[in-house]
Scaffold this motif. Structure first.
Motif, PDB file in Angstrom:
ATOM      1  N   SER A   8     -39.813   2.224 127.280  1.00  0.00           N
ATOM      2  CA  SER A   8     -39.531   1.061 126.436  1.00  0.00           C
ATOM      3  C   SER A   8     -38.122   0.574 126.741  1.00  0.00           C
ATOM      4  O   SER A   8     -37.141   1.292 126.509  1.00  0.00           O
ATOM      5  CB  SER A   8     -39.633   1.429 124.949  1.00  0.00           C
ATOM      6  N   ILE A   9     -38.033  -0.631 127.287  1.00  0.00           N
ATOM      7  CA  ILE A   9     -36.730  -1.248 127.551  1.00  0.00           C
ATOM      8  C   ILE A   9     -36.374  -2.077 126.323  1.00  0.00           C
ATOM      9  O   ILE A   9     -37.099  -3.003 125.950  1.00  0.00           O
ATOM     10  CB  ILE A   9     -36.778  -2.125 128.809  1.00  0.00           C
ATOM     11  N   LEU A  10     -35.268  -1.745 125.680  1.00  0.00           N
ATOM     12  CA  LEU A  10     -34.921  -2.296 124.366  1.00  0.00           C
ATOM     13  C   LEU A  10     -33.591  -3.034 124.460  1.00  0.00           C
ATOM     14  O   LEU A  10     -32.562  -2.436 124.810  1.00  0.00           O
ATOM     15  CB  LEU A  10     -34.852  -1.162 123.341  1.00  0.00           C
ATOM     16  N   VAL A  11     -33.612  -4.326 124.137  1.00  0.00           N
ATOM     17  CA  VAL A  11     -32.436  -5.164 124.350  1.00  0.00           C
ATOM     18  C   VAL A  11     -32.075  -5.923 123.075  1.00  0.00           C
ATOM     19  O   VAL A  11     -32.845  -6.776 122.617  1.00  0.00           O
ATOM     20  CB  VAL A  11     -32.672  -6.187 125.485  1.00  0.00           C
ATOM     21  N   PRO A  12     -30.912  -5.630 122.482  1.00  0.00           N
ATOM     22  CA  PRO A  12     -30.429  -6.457 121.373  1.00  0.00           C
ATOM     23  C   PRO A  12     -29.728  -7.698 121.931  1.00  0.00           C
ATOM     24  O   PRO A  12     -28.961  -7.606 122.892  1.00  0.00           O
ATOM     25  CB  PRO A  12     -29.434  -5.532 120.663  1.00  0.00           C
ATOM     26  N   MET A  13     -29.987  -8.853 121.335  1.00  0.00           N
ATOM     27  CA  MET A  13     -29.349 -10.093 121.779  1.00  0.00           C
ATOM     28  C   MET A  13     -28.831 -10.880 120.588  1.00  0.00           C
ATOM     29  O   MET A  13     -29.576 -11.135 119.649  1.00  0.00           O
ATOM     30  CB  MET A  13     -30.336 -10.965 122.563  1.00  0.00           C
ATOM     31  N   ARG A  14     -27.578 -11.259 120.680  1.00  0.00           N
ATOM     32  CA  ARG A  14     -26.981 -12.153 119.689  1.00  0.00           C
ATOM     33  C   ARG A  14     -26.141 -13.182 120.441  1.00  0.00           C
ATOM     34  O   ARG A  14     -25.141 -12.832 121.066  1.00  0.00           O
ATOM     35  CB  ARG A  14     -26.126 -11.378 118.673  1.00  0.00           C
ATOM     36  N   PHE A  95     -32.006   1.612 126.252  1.00  0.00           N
ATOM     37  CA  PHE A  95     -31.259   0.566 125.575  1.00  0.00           C
ATOM     38  C   PHE A  95     -30.351  -0.124 126.591  1.00  0.00           C
ATOM     39  O   PHE A  95     -29.528   0.523 127.252  1.00  0.00           O
ATOM     40  CB  PHE A  95     -30.430   1.150 124.427  1.00  0.00           C
ATOM     41  N   LEU A  96     -30.526  -1.435 126.710  1.00  0.00           N
ATOM     42  CA  LEU A  96     -29.745  -2.246 127.635  1.00  0.00           C
ATOM     43  C   LEU A  96     -28.953  -3.288 126.870  1.00  0.00           C
ATOM     44  O   LEU A  96     -29.431  -3.829 125.873  1.00  0.00           O
ATOM     45  CB  LEU A  96     -30.655  -2.993 128.618  1.00  0.00           C
ATOM     46  N   ALA A 119     -32.387  16.568 131.408  1.00  0.00           N
ATOM     47  CA  ALA A 119     -31.548  15.861 130.438  1.00  0.00           C
ATOM     48  C   ALA A 119     -32.398  15.063 129.467  1.00  0.00           C
ATOM     49  O   ALA A 119     -33.509  14.635 129.782  1.00  0.00           O
ATOM     50  CB  ALA A 119     -30.581  14.933 131.177  1.00  0.00           C
ATOM     51  N   LYS A 120     -31.849  14.856 128.289  1.00  0.00           N
ATOM     52  CA  LYS A 120     -32.509  14.051 127.266  1.00  0.00           C
ATOM     53  C   LYS A 120     -31.832  12.697 127.072  1.00  0.00           C
ATOM     54  O   LYS A 120     -32.350  11.847 126.352  1.00  0.00           O
ATOM     55  CB  LYS A 120     -32.529  14.808 125.937  1.00  0.00           C
ATOM     56  N   LEU A 121     -30.683  12.509 127.697  1.00  0.00           N
ATOM     57  CA  LEU A 121     -29.995  11.217 127.690  1.00  0.00           C
ATOM     58  C   LEU A 121     -29.294  11.039 129.024  1.00  0.00           C
ATOM     59  O   LEU A 121     -28.549  11.911 129.468  1.00  0.00           O
ATOM     60  CB  LEU A 121     -28.970  11.141 126.551  1.00  0.00           C
ATOM     61  N   LEU A 122     -29.546   9.903 129.642  1.00  0.00           N
ATOM     62  CA  LEU A 122     -28.852   9.511 130.869  1.00  0.00           C
ATOM     63  C   LEU A 122     -28.094   8.225 130.576  1.00  0.00           C
ATOM     64  O   LEU A 122     -28.671   7.247 130.085  1.00  0.00           O
ATOM     65  CB  LEU A 122     -29.839   9.279 132.012  1.00  0.00           C
ATOM     66  N   THR A 123     -26.815   8.219 130.873  1.00  0.00           N
ATOM     67  CA  THR A 123     -26.001   7.033 130.701  1.00  0.00           C
ATOM     68  C   THR A 123     -25.020   6.951 131.859  1.00  0.00           C
ATOM     69  O   THR A 123     -24.974   7.838 132.721  1.00  0.00           O
ATOM     70  CB  THR A 123     -25.277   7.055 129.336  1.00  0.00           C
ATOM     71  N   LEU A 172     -30.501   5.757 128.453  1.00  0.00           N
ATOM     72  CA  LEU A 172     -31.912   6.119 128.579  1.00  0.00           C
ATOM     73  C   LEU A 172     -32.154   7.445 127.868  1.00  0.00           C
ATOM     74  O   LEU A 172     -31.693   8.500 128.303  1.00  0.00           O
ATOM     75  CB  LEU A 172     -32.287   6.224 130.062  1.00  0.00           C
ATOM     76  N   PHE A 173     -32.901   7.389 126.752  1.00  0.00           N
ATOM     77  CA  PHE A 173     -33.181   8.551 125.918  1.00  0.00           C
ATOM     78  C   PHE A 173     -34.615   9.026 126.125  1.00  0.00           C
ATOM     79  O   PHE A 173     -35.532   8.214 126.281  1.00  0.00           O
ATOM     80  CB  PHE A 173     -33.048   8.208 124.432  1.00  0.00           C
TER      81      PHE A 173
END
Length: 329
Positions: A8-14, A95-96, A119-123, A172-173
């Motif tokens: 799931s690619i999740l993007v907040p936009m404001r 999360f992008l 790993a459980k989180l890659l950043t 990436l979680f």
């Protein structure tokens, strides 16, 4: 591991109308066969919503949401990410930020690295194309700080929370681990939620990998000097734990070791500054940065010192930080 888990690619936009087209084209060009993309329009006052509708029309992989009203004690981006996580169906949550751009093979490479390291989180800190003067001075310093201030071995191979770094443009979680720590709700009031949620992951016993992702991810962080100043003002003192002693120490450290050697040039003493320039060139080469930006190093650190004091003064005077039409203490 399932070789093609749903991502799931999740993007907040404001107010991201300038980023909609290029971001969506970047996501649509991904070669990974199994992803959904959910984007939330977080009370934008520009053309973000209309452009999202236009560029995702007919593509069933995309879903566009309208954000809810921001509750008390929540930071805007954090609340938007939380809403995205509530509807995501993936085995992994990516999360992008809206100003990120991905190469076609980004998901395959990222999932492979996570699997390799369990790993459980890659950043990671993306490549930073920079155009304005302040962005050239300040934005590449993020790589400089990571390379020379963070013990990468401890960051990647231990669960020590004090050696944690993260960049919110790309996180990436593994879904179950993310939900286990309470997701973004667990850092709902944080202005540096990326670092704080990465620490939560470590505290829960999950491995976090900070990778060099500059070959796969670019981030066009700020499009003006004003936005650069506002963004760093909001983040820098908070990111230092609102610690006055740490600001004073770093200011003295940078002045002695990274600014004073360039003053010695007027005395004909070249070796210290040459060493520092080679150090910075090494970083810029490994992070896809333009080589000439390294020549700005002493001016960059002087600007950073000024910014640290400015950000600190706002906090100590109980003035609010401003970002995208919202204010935060």
């Amino acid at each position: 591991m399932n070789r093609t888990p749903l991502v799931s690619i999740l993007v907040p936009m404001r107010n991201e109308e300038q980023n909609v087209r290029d971001l969506l084209l970047s996501i649509q060009s991904l070669s990974y066969p199994n992803f959904e993309c959910i984007i939330i329009n977080d009370k934008s006052t520009d053309q973000t919503w209309e452009l999202l509708q236009q560029y995702t029309q007919g593509d069933s992989r995309f879903r566009i949401l309208q954000g809810r009203t921001l509750p008390e004690r929540w930071v805007g981006k954090v609340h938007a990410c939380h809403q995205l996580s509530e509807v995501a169906q993936g085995d992994y949550f990516l999360f992008l930020d809206a100003d990120a751009r991905l190469t076609p093979d980004t998901l395959e490479a990222s999932l492979s690295l996570m699997d390799q390291h369990k790993a459980k989180l890659l950043t990671g800190f993306p490549a930073f194309p920079v155009e304005t003067l302040l962005s050239k001075l300040l934005v590449p310093l993020q790589h400089f700080i990571i390379y020379f201030h963070l013990p990468i071995v401890f960051a990647n191979y231990t669960l020590r929370a004090d050696t944690t770094a993260a960049h919110g443009a790309f996180m990436l979680f593994e879904r179950d681990a993310y939900l286990h720590i309470g997701g973004h709700r667990s850092v709902q009031s944080s202005l540096v939620e990326d670092v704080h949620i990465a620490r939560k992951m470590k505290e829960a016993g999950f491995r976090v990998i900070l990778a060099n992702i500059t070959s796969y991810v670019s981030c066009f962080m700020y499009d003006s000097n004003q936005a650069t100043w506002a963004g760093f003002t909001k983040n820098i003192f908070v990111g230092l734990g609102r610690s006055v002693p740490l600001v004073l120490f770093l200011s003295l450290f940078y002045t002695i070791f990274y600014i004073f050697p360039f003053i010695l040039l007027v005395k004909g003493i070249y070796m210290p500054s040459l060493f520092l320039l080679l150090q910075r060139l090494y970083i810029d080469k490994n992070t896809q940065q333009k080589a000439y930006v390294s020549l700005l190093q002493p001016f960059a650190l002087l600007t950073l010192i000024i910014l640290m004091f400015y950000s600190m003064s706002l906090s100590l005077r109980k003035k609010r930080y401003e970002w995208k039409g919202r204010t935060y203490l």
